[in-house]
Each structure stands twice: as C-alpha cells, then as structure tokens.
Scaffold this motif. Structure first.
Motif, short mmCIF file in Angstrom:
data_model
loop_
_atom_site.label_atom_id
_atom_site.label_comp_id
_atom_site.label_asym_id
_atom_site.label_seq_id
_atom_site.Cartn_x
_atom_site.Cartn_y
_atom_site.Cartn_z
N ARG A 136 0.84 -1.21 0.00
CA ARG A 136 0.00 0.00 0.00
C ARG A 136 0.87 1.25 0.00
O ARG A 136 0.56 2.24 -0.66
CB ARG A 136 -0.95 -0.03 1.20
N GLY A 171 -5.36 -8.13 4.85
CA GLY A 171 -5.66 -8.17 3.41
C GLY A 171 -4.46 -8.19 2.49
O GLY A 171 -4.36 -7.39 1.57
N GLN A 172 -3.58 -9.16 2.70
CA GLN A 172 -2.42 -9.31 1.80
C GLN A 172 -2.87 -9.44 0.35
O GLN A 172 -2.35 -8.78 -0.54
CB GLN A 172 -1.62 -10.54 2.24
N ALA A 173 -3.86 -10.30 0.13
CA ALA A 173 -4.32 -10.56 -1.24
C ALA A 173 -4.92 -9.29 -1.85
O ALA A 173 -4.66 -8.95 -3.00
CB ALA A 173 -5.36 -11.68 -1.24
N ILE A 176 -2.18 -6.78 -2.87
CA ILE A 176 -1.48 -7.16 -4.10
C ILE A 176 -2.39 -6.93 -5.31
O ILE A 176 -1.99 -6.31 -6.30
CB ILE A 176 -1.02 -8.63 -4.03
N ALA A 177 -3.62 -7.41 -5.21
CA ALA A 177 -4.57 -7.27 -6.31
C ALA A 177 -4.73 -5.80 -6.70
O ALA A 177 -4.72 -5.45 -7.89
CB ALA A 177 -5.92 -7.86 -5.90
N HIS A 178 -4.87 -4.98 -5.71
CA HIS A 178 -5.06 -3.55 -5.94
C HIS A 178 -3.87 -2.96 -6.71
O HIS A 178 -4.05 -2.20 -7.66
CB HIS A 178 -5.20 -2.88 -4.58
N LEU A 180 -1.81 -4.54 -8.70
CA LEU A 180 -1.78 -5.05 -10.07
C LEU A 180 -2.69 -4.22 -10.97
O LEU A 180 -2.33 -3.83 -12.07
CB LEU A 180 -2.23 -6.52 -10.12
N GLY A 201 3.46 -13.51 -6.56
CA GLY A 201 2.58 -12.33 -6.49
C GLY A 201 3.19 -11.20 -5.69
O GLY A 201 2.97 -10.03 -5.99
N GLY A 202 4.00 -11.56 -4.71
CA GLY A 202 4.66 -10.56 -3.90
C GLY A 202 5.68 -9.75 -4.68
O GLY A 202 5.99 -8.61 -4.32
N LEU A 204 5.37 -9.54 -8.31
CA LEU A 204 4.57 -8.95 -9.39
C LEU A 204 3.85 -7.69 -8.92
O LEU A 204 3.62 -6.76 -9.71
CB LEU A 204 3.55 -9.99 -9.89
N LEU B 175 1.62 -16.90 -13.45
CA LEU B 175 1.72 -15.67 -12.66
C LEU B 175 1.30 -14.46 -13.49
O LEU B 175 0.60 -13.57 -13.00
CB LEU B 175 3.15 -15.49 -12.14
N LEU B 178 -2.31 -13.06 -13.67
CA LEU B 178 -2.79 -12.12 -12.64
C LEU B 178 -2.73 -10.70 -13.18
O LEU B 178 -3.67 -9.91 -13.02
CB LEU B 178 -1.93 -12.20 -11.38
N SER B 182 -5.95 -8.35 -14.28
CA SER B 182 -6.08 -7.11 -13.52
C SER B 182 -6.05 -5.90 -14.44
O SER B 182 -6.75 -4.92 -14.20
CB SER B 182 -4.97 -7.02 -12.47
N THR B 208 -7.13 -14.98 -5.29
CA THR B 208 -7.53 -13.94 -4.34
C THR B 208 -6.71 -12.67 -4.57
O THR B 208 -7.25 -11.57 -4.49
CB THR B 208 -7.31 -14.42 -2.88
N ALA B 209 -5.42 -12.87 -4.86
CA ALA B 209 -4.52 -11.72 -5.03
C ALA B 209 -4.65 -11.07 -6.40
O ALA B 209 -3.75 -10.37 -6.84
CB ALA B 209 -3.08 -12.15 -4.78
N SER B 210 -5.76 -11.33 -7.09
CA SER B 210 -5.99 -10.58 -8.34
C SER B 210 -7.50 -10.35 -8.47
O SER B 210 -8.07 -9.62 -7.66
CB SER B 210 -5.40 -11.30 -9.54
N LEU B 214 -11.04 -7.76 -6.66
CA LEU B 214 -11.13 -6.52 -7.42
C LEU B 214 -12.54 -6.18 -7.90
O LEU B 214 -12.71 -5.33 -8.76
CB LEU B 214 -10.16 -6.56 -8.61
N PHE B 228 -4.74 -15.47 1.13
CA PHE B 228 -3.61 -15.38 0.19
C PHE B 228 -2.78 -16.65 0.34
O PHE B 228 -2.74 -17.49 -0.54
CB PHE B 228 -2.79 -14.13 0.50
N MET B 257 -12.63 -7.19 4.92
CA MET B 257 -12.10 -7.58 3.61
C MET B 257 -13.19 -8.01 2.63
O MET B 257 -12.89 -8.30 1.47
CB MET B 257 -11.09 -8.72 3.78
#
Lengths: 317, 281
Positions: A136, A171-173, A176-178, A180, A201-202, A204, B175, B178, B182, B208-210, B214, B228, B257
């Motif tokens: 963030r 909210g780790q996921a 990251i999603a945000h 991307l 992902g960490g 990317l 990977l 993602l 996104s 979840t991480a993409s 969203l 995650f 969340m």
C-alpha cells in the motif's frame, strides 16, 4: 556452502594441481601435451560454471547473502535519495523502501523490496517479505509520482509476500490485487528490475511495468522451488528438480518473452562486484527510460495494456 | 500352505443386482448428518440441517445463478499447450488429459451468458475439480475475454471463484495471468461497467490476489476458505496453530475484507439488487 561455490572451489583446486604438475613435468613433451588438454578442459569448465549455471545454482546466486540489495543499488545509481515512509493506514513496512531520487539529474520515484544483511537487519526487514502495508505504501508513492509526472523504477528481490497471520487479517491478497490493477493504468513510465528473487505475487505487485528487466542471475517464479517440491513431489528436498521444471531463470523467461531484457552481471555474479553490477544496471535503466519518455501518457498506458494482454499465451482453440 | 483353495477361476456374479444405495445419500461434511441427495440438490447443495455450503461444480453454479438454469457458453475450446513441458511425479500433459476426461472440460473455467432476474449478465464460473481450479494460461485468457466482452457490450460481469491460485505447472506464465486479468479489470473499471466478485470455497493464492478481490463488490458464501497463503504455509511460517475460523468468510467480513457474506439461497437476489444499483435505469 552452495553448489555454485562448491564447483568454483573444485575448479580452483584442479587449477592448483595443474600448476604443480607443470613444474614437475619439466621438459617432458608428452606430459606437456597432457597438461595442455587439461588446461583446455579447465577453461571449458569455467565457462560452464559462469555462463551455464543450472536453475538451482542460479537460485542460490539470486539468494546469495552478499548480493547487492535495493539500497545498495540506490546508493550507486541514484542521487539525493529521500525515503518516504508509511501506508497512512497501519504502519511503515521496512521490507519495502520507497522514495524520491535523482536519476542522472532527473527526478524519479524508486520503490524496492529490501532484505537485511546481518541477523538483526534480516529480522527488521522481515527477510524481504512485505506485509500489506508495504504494497500500500508502494502504491501511494507511485500515485505521488504519477501526479507529478515522474517516472518510476522498481527493484524486486523478495522470496514473496509475507504469509503471516497479521498479513492475512489486513488483506495481503487485496493489497497485491489492488497494486496489479492500479499499476496497469498509471500514466508515467515504469521500469521494473528483478535483481534477485522474484517471488510470485509478492514480486509482481510492484512489477507491472512498461519494461521488466531481469538481472542475469536472478529468478522469477510462481512459487519457490522448495514450495513447488513439497507440493508436487511431496518432498521439499526435490527443490532442484522443481527449480528446473518451473523455468525460473532469466534466460528461460526471456525465451518465453515473459521479461523484456536480461541485464548482464560482472563475472561470477553481482555479489563479486557491486559497483560493476550497479553500472551495468544503470546503463540499461537509462536506455529503457529514454525510450519510454518519448511516449505520451496515453501511448504508454495503451502499450502497457497490450504488453500484458499479449503476454503468456499458451493455449490453442 | 493354505488350508483352503479356491476351486477354479473367478466367482461368477450373481444374476440379480442388489439395489444400489451409493450416491443416494450424502453425509454432511460439517454436521455429519445423513442427507438424502435429492434433498441436498433441491436445497442448492446446502445442508438442510446445518446450512453447510457444499462445493458445486462450475455448470451447476451457472444453472443455480441464471434464470431457468439457462445459459450459453463461450471460449470452451481454449486448451493449454503445456508450454513448459512440465513433469513432476506425473506429466502435466497426462494430468490434463485425465482431468479433461473426468470433468468434460478443457480447463478450470466455464464462460457463460445468461440472465439474472431478467438482467443480462456475463459469468465466469471456475471449476475446482479441474486441478484445484488453478489458473494457468487458459483460465487467464478465458477470464480476460469475459472481462473484455462485458466491457465492450456493457453487460455486468460476475466471476465465481473456486480456486487454489496460480497453476504451478505453467510457472511464470500462470503468474502473468494475474497481471493480464487485472489490467483488463482496470479498463472495465474505467468504463464503469459493474463487476461483482463471488468468492466460494476455496479461493486462495493468486486468484484472491488478483480478480477475486477486485470486484466493485466482493461477496462470499458462508464458511468459504479465503486467503492469500494457505493455512499450512502460515502455520509453518509462524510456528503455531491457527485460530478456529481463520480465513473463513466470516473472519474476512469481520476484518473488513468482504462487502457481504451471502447465503446461497439469497445470492441471486443480492446480486440483482446490486446490479440494479449499478446499472443506469
């Protein structure tokens, strides 16, 4: 001792023996000829050690404790570094450093994951594994850069996003999603470099960029070789097989066109000569930024979209 | 030396077959009650006794969500080329062949179009039975196409996630999906076309991480595992047992969340209400 280091020592050992034999051989022509062939074999071996490292040896080099980390590169490539801290929500994550800097006279933002060098620093930097706050913070600084039209450089060297209890709660996921999604539409040039470990992902999450570079001895993977081995082979010690099967080296990924460029490193790897490694990276960063600066913000965003839209196509229909 | 020997050959099957009971009754994974399969099906695969939500396959999900169970499908021919020629204890290509036969699908996704309470929608429904609903180049491409289609046609998008994350056997190619999805979602967001993400059991890792996190709204079914990192990885990292209910829908809701946890029987109406709010009159 890692296996790359081991091969190197073995090689040095053989060289010593050959020198010894040379003295002993004296004028004996036959012995001289044999020595000559041995010398040639050594040369071939050395080339193999430095240029044809296996995927696991590359992994060990990418994780080498003496490899330059983000702040080491910043010190050598950028000037006037001023760090920016905190995510404005929960905390400041020391596993990601962000700041303003000058790059050959030009204002830029620099963002990178940071590992620690000694035991205390390693813990403080959480072994380079960011929490959601790190991602963030990174996005917050990227937004500042976008607002003031400054290019962004990111340096990636992380085993991955931290898989901890608090990280999940916060909210780790989502973090990251945000990143991307938002990085995909930032309107300033972004150049990302994988300098060591590109952990899934960490990694990317700060590497959705116009140009993605990989240092020669870095790796980029969807899961660590150990993680893959323990899931697919049900045995974490099969990490070497997993490293090979997943195609994680710079050479492999550039062949699959998943990264744009491989940045060469000094002989034997960046850990041997930080200054030279930084110079080689600096040169490629300059060249890539110059190309990107020629484009309008609209062009940049459109081309970045096309880049990721067209990437990693491995299907038939 | 055995005392008794079988006389000769195999036993002959008796002429008349017994009444098959297998498959007629199901044991609830949660409350251990025995449920008549037909009751379970009629109740949207939710245990009538304890409300435990059973996992449902991609096509059952579509039938449950869409009016009269009717929909048309897209992109079903997409198939992975096994780009890395990946082999672990088994060949990835063999895994693909077998799973394709078992599921009748080419990969872990079904793209569909239909109506939800009269409102046209585009739905991407993930298939957990296909290599853990993992996302490789096919899932990534199919979802991206669904996003683009929804954006172009200005039809709301629903993605129903049921996935362990990125597919290891396609390495960094997985990977990159993602980033690809996104990026498409960023455009959809710019175009102000609604996207509702529905997280079901389980939704973890790169999924979840993409895209799963969203949505304009991210809603989940009760009791779904969402996170995650997987619970085992976290336990190994922090070296302690995880508290009960950790990474379940209710836990995520409590931590801010998720936008809502919605019972399967209310899912359709919740989505319809949201789409009414989001679509121009």
């Amino acid at each position: 001792m890692d296996s790359a280091e081991q091969s190197k020592r073995e090689l040095e050992d053989i060289e010593r023996q050959v020198r010894h034999l040379e003295k002993a051989a004296g004028e004996n022509q036959d012995a001289r000829r044999q020595l000559q062939t041995l010398q040639e074999q050594i040369e071939a071996l050395r080339r193999q050690v430095t240029t044809h490292l296996g995927p696991w040896q590359r992994t060990e080099l990418a994780r080498h404790p003496q490899r330059p980390y983000t702040l080491d590169y910043i010190e050598r490539i950028f000037a006037d570094w001023s760090e920016i801290h905190g995510d404005r929500g929960f905390s400041d994550d020391p596993a990601i450093v962000c700041g303003m800097a000058k790059f050959h006279g030009e204002d830029v933002a620099v963002i990178g994951t940071q590992k620690g060098r000694d035991a205390k620093q390693r813990v403080y930097r959480n072994f380079g594994m960011p929490n959601p706050e790190g991602y963030r913070k990174a996005l917050r600084v990227m937004r500042i850069a976008e607002k003031f039209r400054r290019p962004i450089f990111t340096l990636v060297d992380t085993p991955g996003a931290y898989p901890g209890l608090g990280a999940e709660e916060r909210g780790q996921a989502e973090a990251i999603a945000h990143n991307l999604r938002e990085m995909a539409r930032l309107r300033v040039p972004i150049v990302a470099t994988i300098t060591g470990e590109g952990g899934s992902g960490g990694a990317l999450a700060i590497a959705v960029a116009d140009r993605v570079l990989m240092m020669e001895n870095s790796i980029y993977s969807v899961i660590s070789p150990e993680g893959c081995a323990s899931i697919m082979w049900r045995d974490a010690s099969k990490r070497e097989l997993a490293a090979a099967a997943m195609k994680i080296t710079a050479e492999d990924l550039s062949q699959f066109r998943l990264v744009d460029e491989v940045v060469p490193e000094p002989p034997g790897g960046a850990q041997n000569d930080w200054d030279a490694a930084a110079r080689m990276l600096d040169e490629r960063l300059q060249a890539n930024l110059a190309q990107l600066k020629a484009k309008s913000p609209e062009e940049l965003a459109a081309q970045r979209y096309d880049k990721f839209r067209g990437i990693a196509q491995a299907f038939t229909e | 030396m055995t005392w008794f020997k079988r006389q000769s050959g195999d036993l002959e099957p008796s002429g008349e077959k017994k009444v098959r009971t297998e498959g007629l009754w199901v044991k609830c994974e949660d409350c251990r009650q025995i449920i008549w399969k037909k009751d379970l099906d009629a109740n949207l695969n939710v245990c009538p006794k304890c409300q435990h939500h059973f996992r449902v396959d991609a096509r059952t999900r579509l039938a449950q969500l869409l009016d009269d169970g009717e929909y048309t499908t897209d992109d079903l021919k997409l198939a992975s080329t096994d780009p890395l020629k990946f082999t672990d204890l088994k060949k990835y290509s063999d895994r693909l062949t077998k799973t394709r036969k078992d599921t009748g699908l080419k990969d872990a996704i079904v793209n569909a179009r239909g109506k939800l309470n009269g409102q046209p929608v585009i739905v991407s429904s993930m298939e957990y039975a296909f290599i853990g609903g993992s996302m490789g180049s096919v899932v990534g491409e199919a979802i991206t196409r669904a996003v683009e289609r929804a954006t172009d046609l200005r039809i709301p998008l629903l993605i129903v996630s049921a996935s362990g994350g990125a597919r290891m056997m396609e390495g960094v190619i997985s990977l990159m999906q993602l980033a690809k999805i996104s990026a498409a979602l960023a455009r959809m967001d710019d175009a102000r076309v609604p996207y509702i993400s529905i997280l079901t059991d389980p939704t973890t890792g790169g999924t979840t991480a993409s895209f799963a996190m969203l949505g304009d709204l991210n809603i989940a079914e009760p009791g779904a595992l969402i996170g995650f990192a997987g619970p085992r990885v976290i336990e190994q990292t922090i070296r302690q047992k995880l508290p009960g209910g950790f990474q379940r829908s209710e836990f995520l809701l409590e931590h801010g969340m998720l936008d809502a946890v919605v019972h399967r029987k209310d899912l359709k109406n919740y989505i319809a209400r949201a789409l009414e709010f989001m679509m121009p009159n």
